[in-house]
Design an enzyme around this catalytic site. Structure first.
Site, PDB file in Angstrom:
ATOM      1  N   GLU A  49       0.824  -1.208   0.000  1.00 50.40           N
ATOM      2  CA  GLU A  49       0.000   0.000   0.000  1.00 50.40           C
ATOM      3  C   GLU A  49       0.860   1.262   0.000  1.00 50.40           C
ATOM      4  OE1 GLU A  49      -2.905   0.106  -0.750  1.00 50.40           O
ATOM      5  OE2 GLU A  49      -3.647  -1.914  -0.381  1.00 50.40           O
ATOM      6  N   TYR A 132      -5.968   6.975   3.699  1.00 49.76           N
ATOM      7  CA  TYR A 132      -6.149   5.866   2.767  1.00 49.76           C
ATOM      8  C   TYR A 132      -5.479   4.588   3.260  1.00 49.76           C
ATOM      9  CZ  TYR A 132      -5.170   2.506  -0.721  1.00 49.76           C
ATOM     10  OH  TYR A 132      -5.050   1.298  -1.341  1.00 49.76           O
ATOM     11  N   ASP A 150      -9.430   5.876  -2.503  1.00 52.87           N
ATOM     12  CA  ASP A 150      -8.259   6.366  -3.231  1.00 52.87           C
ATOM     13  C   ASP A 150      -8.748   7.028  -4.518  1.00 52.87           C
ATOM     14  OD1 ASP A 150      -9.127   4.172  -4.679  1.00 52.87           O
ATOM     15  OD2 ASP A 150      -7.116   3.705  -5.367  1.00 52.87           O
TER      16      ASP A 150
END
Length: 367
Positions: A49, A132, A150
């Site tokens: 991520e 996020y 996102d």
DNA sequence: AAGACGGGGTG
DNA sequence: CACCCAGTCTT
């Protein structure tokens, strides 16, 4: 974001679509793997991520594999040399991510016993983890019902509801919509499904609406043109900056390098000596600003586009007979064998500058 | 709220 | 070329 509302009818059809169409990515536990009892590894989810922040899947893949091979667990990354991490990150960009990646690994190792926090709030308290990433790791690695939003999800939501408010002002409203949709069951797969949909069907240009499972309920498709969403604020044009870079090579095949300041642009990365990067061309000072007197030869100009400005760097090369004395007491520059440049933390602009002066310095001509 | 912060893929 | 990408941090 705490979710208290029930999920909408959108969730289950999207999960069904995901079971049939999901992409097989190195950091992903596919539905088939989950059925065999495979659990997501929070370290891999977090690492992927962070790498994927403002970076495409295709670019991330080889970096993710190299990091995982070299540092298989978060404790390995925590005890790694910072220089090695920065060198491994070189080329991915947004180098604050790499500095925070190391800080985060150290925090998890030292303050959390090597175990990632399993809540959104706990994750967001760590370096480099924002709204996020906290939601994504909480949902994907820990099955938390977190609203993951996102750029892909923003696009899907803005089209689904034909949201006319421009970004970033529309973000809170859009996040409410995502939270409303997010199911209590399989929230991680739901998040990945939304992002997959945005990446493969609900694309920025020429979306494949005929293939979209939401084509019957998409307000942008019904009332307008999906390509017009999301509405974004007008962007300002990029200024141009100029500078000169100096590639000094000794008869022994060593090149002069320095380390940039820890913070700011390309913070903590390695560079060749350069002038300041200024708005105006100052031709007379280009060569006189070299690190020392030498027979500098012009090697053309390298143009590199950063997020907020364009850089035009004049490249100068000199063959050095005897190493000049480096700045007294300043320990941020050194001579490095040209054959060892691949192991350095050189950002792309610096690889381009060196390649302009020494065409065979790197294996790939692009870098 | 706005700006700083990389680099490459894509049409 | 422009646009955009599984954003975060600082001011």
């Amino acid at each position: 974001m705490t979710i208290t509302t029930p999920d909408t009818p959108h969730a289950q059809p999207l999960l069904d679509w995901y079971d049939r169409h999901h992409r097989d990515l190195p950091w992903r536990v596919t539905p088939a793997m989950a059925a065999r009892g495979v659990k997501p590894d929070p370290y891999r989810v977090w690492l992927s991520e962070v790498m994927l922040q403002q970076t495409t899947v295709q670019v991330v893949k080889p970096y993710f594999e190299r990091f995982l091979t070299r540092w298989p667990e978060v404790t390995d990354l925590a005890s790694a040399e910072s220089d090695a991490v920065m060198a491994a990150w070189a080329g991915l960009g947004y180098y604050a991510r790499a500095r925070n990646l190391k800080k985060c690994a150290e925090a998890v190792a030292k303050e959390h016993g090597g175990i990632f926090p399993d809540t959104e709030a706990g994750l967001k308290a760590l370096p480099g983890i924002g709204d996020y990433t906290a939601a994504a790791v909480a949902a994907i690695a820990f099955n938390r019902r977190a609203a993951v939003m996102d750029g892909n999800v923003e696009r899907v939501i803005s089209r689904l509801h034909a949201i006319e408010t421009s970004l970033p002002a529309a973000k809170p409203v859009m996040k409410d919509k995502v939270a409303l949709m997010t199911p209590a069951d399989r929230p991680g797969d739901f998040a990945q499904a939304m992002m997959d949909l945005g990446a493969t069907i609900c694309t920025p240009k020429r979306p494949a609406c005929s293939l979209c499972l939401f084509r019957g309920s998409c307000q942008a498709l019904k009332l307008s043109d999906p390509e017009l969403f999301p509405v974004k604020a007008a962007k300002k044009e990029k200024p141009v900056r100029h500078g000169a870079a100096f590639i000094a090579v000794t008869g022994d095949g060593e090149i002069l390098l320095r380390r940039r300041a820890e913070s700011g642009l390309l913070g903590g990365m390695t560079e060749v000596p350069t002038t300041a990067w200024t708005a105006r061309i100052d031709g007379e000072t280009s060569v006189t600003a070299a690190p020392f007197e030498a027979a500098w030869l012009a090697c053309g100009t390298v143009i590199h586009v950063f997020t907020h400005f364009e850089l035009r760097l004049s490249i100068w090369r000199a063959a050095i007979a005897a190493k000049p004395t480096l700045n007294d007491g300043v320990n941020d520059e050194w001579w490095e064998p040209v054959t060892n440049l691949e192991a350095q933390a050189l950002p792309t602009i610096m690889k381009k500058a060196i390649a302009a002066a020494i065409p065979l310095a790197f294996k790939t001509s692009k870098a």
